[in-house]
Write a protein that holds these residues in place. Sequence first.
Motif, PDB file in Angstrom:
ATOM      1  N   GLY A 134       0.759  -1.240   0.000  1.00 29.51           N
ATOM      2  CA  GLY A 134       0.000   0.000   0.000  1.00 29.51           C
ATOM      3  C   GLY A 134       0.787   1.286   0.000  1.00 29.51           C
ATOM      4  O   GLY A 134       0.199   2.357   0.163  1.00 29.51           O
ATOM      5  N   HIS A 135       2.098   1.240  -0.191  1.00 27.72           N
ATOM      6  CA  HIS A 135       2.904   2.471  -0.170  1.00 27.72           C
ATOM      7  C   HIS A 135       3.693   2.635  -1.466  1.00 27.72           C
ATOM      8  O   HIS A 135       4.856   3.039  -1.473  1.00 27.72           O
ATOM      9  N   GLU A 136       3.043   2.343  -2.578  1.00 31.89           N
ATOM     10  CA  GLU A 136       3.713   2.392  -3.868  1.00 31.89           C
ATOM     11  C   GLU A 136       4.200   3.793  -4.219  1.00 31.89           C
ATOM     12  O   GLU A 136       5.276   3.953  -4.807  1.00 31.89           O
ATOM     13  N   THR A 137       3.443   4.817  -3.873  1.00 29.45           N
ATOM     14  CA  THR A 137       3.843   6.187  -4.200  1.00 29.45           C
ATOM     15  C   THR A 137       5.120   6.580  -3.474  1.00 29.45           C
ATOM     16  O   THR A 137       6.027   7.198  -4.053  1.00 29.45           O
ATOM     17  N   VAL A 138       5.213   6.213  -2.196  1.00 31.23           N
ATOM     18  CA  VAL A 138       6.412   6.516  -1.416  1.00 31.23           C
ATOM     19  C   VAL A 138       7.607   5.737  -1.963  1.00 31.23           C
ATOM     20  O   VAL A 138       8.718   6.268  -2.080  1.00 31.23           O
ATOM     21  N   GLU A 139       7.383   4.492  -2.310  1.00 33.60           N
ATOM     22  CA  GLU A 139       8.462   3.670  -2.866  1.00 33.60           C
ATOM     23  C   GLU A 139       8.972   4.272  -4.180  1.00 33.60           C
ATOM     24  O   GLU A 139      10.185   4.313  -4.433  1.00 33.60           O
ATOM     25  N   LYS A 140       8.062   4.770  -4.991  1.00 34.00           N
ATOM     26  CA  LYS A 140       8.461   5.394  -6.253  1.00 34.00           C
ATOM     27  C   LYS A 140       9.304   6.642  -6.007  1.00 34.00           C
ATOM     28  O   LYS A 140      10.287   6.902  -6.721  1.00 34.00           O
TER      29      LYS A 140
ATOM     30  N   ASP B 212      21.507   2.087 -24.749  1.00 34.84           N
ATOM     31  CA  ASP B 212      20.513   2.466 -23.760  1.00 34.84           C
ATOM     32  C   ASP B 212      21.109   2.456 -22.358  1.00 34.84           C
ATOM     33  O   ASP B 212      21.998   1.672 -22.046  1.00 34.84           O
ATOM     34  N   ALA B 213      20.595   3.376 -21.519  1.00 36.68           N
ATOM     35  CA  ALA B 213      20.989   3.393 -20.110  1.00 36.68           C
ATOM     36  C   ALA B 213      20.407   2.170 -19.410  1.00 36.68           C
ATOM     37  O   ALA B 213      19.433   1.580 -19.865  1.00 36.68           O
ATOM     38  N   PRO B 214      21.011   1.766 -18.309  1.00 38.82           N
ATOM     39  CA  PRO B 214      20.462   0.616 -17.567  1.00 38.82           C
ATOM     40  C   PRO B 214      19.014   0.870 -17.167  1.00 38.82           C
ATOM     41  O   PRO B 214      18.619   2.012 -16.888  1.00 38.82           O
ATOM     42  N   ALA B 215      18.210  -0.187 -17.174  1.00 38.36           N
ATOM     43  CA  ALA B 215      16.794  -0.059 -16.820  1.00 38.36           C
ATOM     44  C   ALA B 215      16.650   0.268 -15.342  1.00 38.36           C
ATOM     45  O   ALA B 215      17.361  -0.292 -14.498  1.00 38.36           O
ATOM     46  N   LEU B 216      15.728   1.178 -15.036  1.00 34.85           N
ATOM     47  CA  LEU B 216      15.453   1.542 -13.653  1.00 34.85           C
ATOM     48  C   LEU B 216      14.691   0.419 -12.964  1.00 34.85           C
ATOM     49  O   LEU B 216      13.699  -0.075 -13.510  1.00 34.85           O
ATOM     50  N   PRO B 217      15.127  -0.035 -11.794  1.00 35.72           N
ATOM     51  CA  PRO B 217      14.348  -1.055 -11.082  1.00 35.72           C
ATOM     52  C   PRO B 217      12.919  -0.570 -10.852  1.00 35.72           C
ATOM     53  O   PRO B 217      12.671   0.614 -10.637  1.00 35.72           O
ATOM     54  N   GLU B 218      11.973  -1.482 -10.921  1.00 34.20           N
ATOM     55  CA  GLU B 218      10.568  -1.120 -10.788  1.00 34.20           C
ATOM     56  C   GLU B 218      10.123  -0.982  -9.346  1.00 34.20           C
ATOM     57  O   GLU B 218       9.067  -0.417  -9.068  1.00 34.20           O
TER      58      GLU B 218
END
Length: 377
Positions: A22-28, A82-88
Amino acid sequence: MSGYAPEQAASWAPRHNPDLFGHETVEKALLQAWSGGRLPHAWLITGPRGVGKATLAFRFARFLLAHGPAAGMDAGPSLFGDAPALPESLHIPEEHPVFARVASAGHADLITVERSWDEKGDRWRSEIVVQDIRAVIERFGMTAAEGGYRVCIVDAADDMNTNAANALLKILEEPPPNAVLLLVSHAPGSLLPTIRSRCRRLALKPLDDAALDQATGKLLPDLDAAERRGLRVLAEGAPGRAVMLAGQGGLKLLHGLLDLVGQLPRPDLAQLHAFGDKLARDRSGNSFQLLGELFRWWLARLVRAAAAGQIGGAGWHEVFPGETAVAQRLAQWQSPVRWAEDWEQFGRLLDRGESVNLDRKQMLLNIFAVLGRTAAR
């Protein structure tokens, strides 16, 4: 009610817990700060108890220790590809060596500050002392053992005494490179303003019902549907609180108390004394302390709902079957204002009894004597 062993909660302690709900926004926000290559050196993670603050802190610490400083991961394609992919997400799998070392408190670049053991007093200290923070200063003065980040988690920053807070402030004023402090705080207003001003704040909010159901389903898979519904009400969006209440039998304690309250003004005396004897047999006092907390919570819930005329309405959710009838009955005895006054009186009675170690059964009988007089008016 289905069984739940308190020791199960330890496997889901923040240091061991791979999941955050439930804290996806903070994690982002944390991911973006890291990927930008200019990660703030101090974060203040705030929110209600049990909402996931320490779980987030350990999750971010594992991520930093596993990935190290970002190398322009948000810069887009480069001349050579390409730059390395950002972890999700910040997720680090349990089979990752960093996860295991953090879980066992064996990672050289992670420092955890909590209330320490007082050998002279043979008990846990009631506060974080300056010696605990000096250990952080010493470790932060060294080069990172693995060449990446050094991370310190203070859980909870509210527990620091004045000397410890002033020592931490020195680190915040002159942070070493690639050092990150994660301060967990239930009551940020109690911290020094100079500490708050030097941290980037992350405010975690209570989970909505869907996220809380997802969390309790994973953390407490053996609960039946009725218990899960009751814990959803009691936990108020905090999965850690749900785990604690399940482990300590909070639902059963509150149910037993309100069953007796519903019998007023003439409760079954044998049942009342048996309930008091059960509380007295717990020498740790944890059961009585939890019961007092839940009773005050329930009375506050009664006052709010009665004042708004919501008992039994659309916004009212039962902790267990029959609770609504008890609440409606009590609401008829006196006004919400008078119940608010009683809430304060019971709080003083419980606090005073705990401070001088009064007989817990007698405190329970005293509370029912007060409630009995209210019911008889």
